[in-house]
Design a protein around this motif. Structure first.
Motif, short mmCIF file in Angstrom:
data_model
loop_
_atom_site.label_atom_id
_atom_site.label_comp_id
_atom_site.label_asym_id
_atom_site.label_seq_id
_atom_site.Cartn_x
_atom_site.Cartn_y
_atom_site.Cartn_z
N UNK A 1 133.73 -35.59 60.36
CA UNK A 1 134.77 -34.70 60.88
C UNK A 1 134.42 -33.25 60.61
N UNK A 2 133.84 -33.02 59.45
CA UNK A 2 133.42 -31.66 59.09
C UNK A 2 132.35 -31.15 60.05
N UNK A 3 131.32 -31.95 60.29
CA UNK A 3 130.23 -31.49 61.13
C UNK A 3 130.67 -31.33 62.58
N UNK A 4 131.61 -32.13 63.03
CA UNK A 4 132.13 -31.98 64.39
C UNK A 4 132.88 -30.65 64.54
N UNK A 5 133.66 -30.31 63.55
CA UNK A 5 134.39 -29.03 63.60
C UNK A 5 133.42 -27.86 63.57
N UNK A 6 132.38 -27.98 62.76
CA UNK A 6 131.39 -26.90 62.68
C UNK A 6 130.65 -26.74 63.99
N UNK B 1 109.33 -21.57 61.09
CA UNK B 1 109.82 -20.52 61.97
C UNK B 1 111.08 -20.85 62.73
N UNK B 2 111.57 -22.08 62.62
CA UNK B 2 112.80 -22.47 63.33
C UNK B 2 113.99 -22.44 62.37
N UNK B 3 115.16 -22.22 62.94
CA UNK B 3 116.38 -22.16 62.14
C UNK B 3 117.48 -22.98 62.79
N UNK B 4 118.44 -23.39 61.97
CA UNK B 4 119.62 -24.07 62.47
C UNK B 4 120.77 -23.84 61.50
N UNK B 5 121.96 -24.23 61.90
CA UNK B 5 123.12 -24.08 61.02
C UNK B 5 122.93 -24.97 59.79
N UNK B 6 123.20 -24.47 58.58
CA UNK B 6 122.95 -25.25 57.36
C UNK B 6 123.87 -26.45 57.24
N UNK B 7 123.37 -27.47 56.58
CA UNK B 7 124.14 -28.68 56.27
C UNK B 7 124.67 -29.37 57.53
#
Length: 356
Positions: free
Chosen positions: A314-319, A248-254
């Protein structure tokens, strides 16, 4: 009702000028009539009010539809204000001393016509100011709404680009690993390809939304960890633990994979033997704690890995910046022999992210 829905409805109402104007003039005509019903004893009184009503409409729309677009919007303020004064004074004078005497004996009962003229001028200027202000407010809100839409589209475009970076980056690293085992004719190649296909299925078909089920993201992490275990074989220990209910929980993918991927990269490329990687994910209610710890050998750590990050981090920080704005912090640090990531997320329909 959701505040965002109320805001959307408000914007739509402001965009419907015909509805707003019709509603205002209807109230403007009916309200005084209800309050002063007994004063309308003759046709002349009614005609006088109708004439003033039509005068107000003409002044307001000549200003809003002609003078403001031609002069005010072009920043020609001096000519605009001069034109408004001429418009109001001339129309008021024509109505009071030209039209009113033809339809009513109203002026016969007025002792000071100049004072009455100035009083009516004040009302007319107030009407012009009110409608001009309404026009400016509506334009401002409409422009802000348009700007928000453009910013949202820009964010969505950038997020899509960042997600597209994750897929080939992850695929590239995994294919390199499978290629190395294929050269050795390792029997682990078929199960590696199977695990890769499961990962790619998730990447291609299930993580294109803004948020994904946490349970699926956890399963993706499990598959990736199992794939990496085949790579390091008996050179170390990998521990992945999940506590609590992820349903039932969600988060941003990847969002979490970059930390796990970097743990394997740091540990396996900088430690010949004795690799240790601990991944812990704990859920309590809508709170999620995520921690990744990996060891490394400082003497074997090359210059590129001394620089914290790479495309994954770097990608995850920008996201995080794009999705969670200012509602997040990220704690990544090195100790004597360990590289650590500690993360706390408060999961909801609109996730707010912060770090312990």
């Amino acid at each position: 009702m959701n505040p965002s829905n109320l805001y959307t409805i408000f914007i739509k109402l402001l965009s419907n000028r015909l509805l707003l104007n019709s509603l205002f003039w209807l109230i403007y005509a009916i309200f005084p009539l209800c309050l002063n019903w007994n004063s309308f004893a003759s046709a002349g009184d009614r005609n006088t009010d109708i004439a003033w009503y039509l005068q107000a409409i003409s002044i307001v729309y000549i200003n809003n539809l002609i003078l403001m677009p031609l002069l005010f919007d072009q920043r020609d303020y001096v000519r605009y204000f001069f034109s408004v004064v001429v418009l109001v004074c001339s129309v008021e004078y024509l109505n009071m001393f030209g039209i009113t005497p033809l339809i009513s004996d109203y002026l016969d009962y007025v002792d000071n016509k100049l004072l009455m003229y100035l009083y009516d001028l004040g009302e007319s200027f107030f009407m012009v100011l009110a409608f001009a202000g309404g026009r400016l407010i509506r334009q401002y809100i409409s422009q802000q709404h348009h700007l928000e839409q453009l910013q949202q589209k820009q964010i969505e475009t950038e997020l899509a680009f960042l997600r597209s970076q994750v897929n080939p980056h992850l695929l590239f690293n995994t294919l390199n690993m499978i290629y190395a085992h294929a050269l050795e004719r390792s029997p682990k190649v078929p199960p590696m390809i199977l695990s890769l296909s499961q990962n790619m299925r998730y990447l291609l078909y299930e993580c294109n939304e803004a948020h994904v089920p946490l349970s699926k993201e956890v399963q993706f992490l499990r598959d990736y960890v199992e794939l990496q275990k085949m790579r390091i074989e008996d050179r170390g220990r990998v521990n992945f633990e999940v506590f609590g209910n992820t349903t039932g929980l969600q988060l941003a993918p990847m969002l979490l994979i970059a930390f796990v991927e970097n743990a394997f990269k740091h540990a396996s490329e900088n430690t010949i033997d004795g690799i240790e990687i601990d991944i812990r994910l704990q859920v309590q209610g809508t709170d999620l704690w995520f921690e990744v710890v990996n060891n490394y050998d400082e003497h074997l750590m090359d210059s590129t890995l001394r620089k914290q990050g790479g495309i994954g981090l770097e990608n995850v920080k920008k996201r995080l910046e794009l999705v969670y704005a200012e509602n997040y912090e990220l704690k990544i640090w090195r100790e004597a022999y360990d590289f650590r990531v500690k993360l706390y997320l408060m999961l909801s329909d609109n996730p707010v992210l912060r770090i312990e």
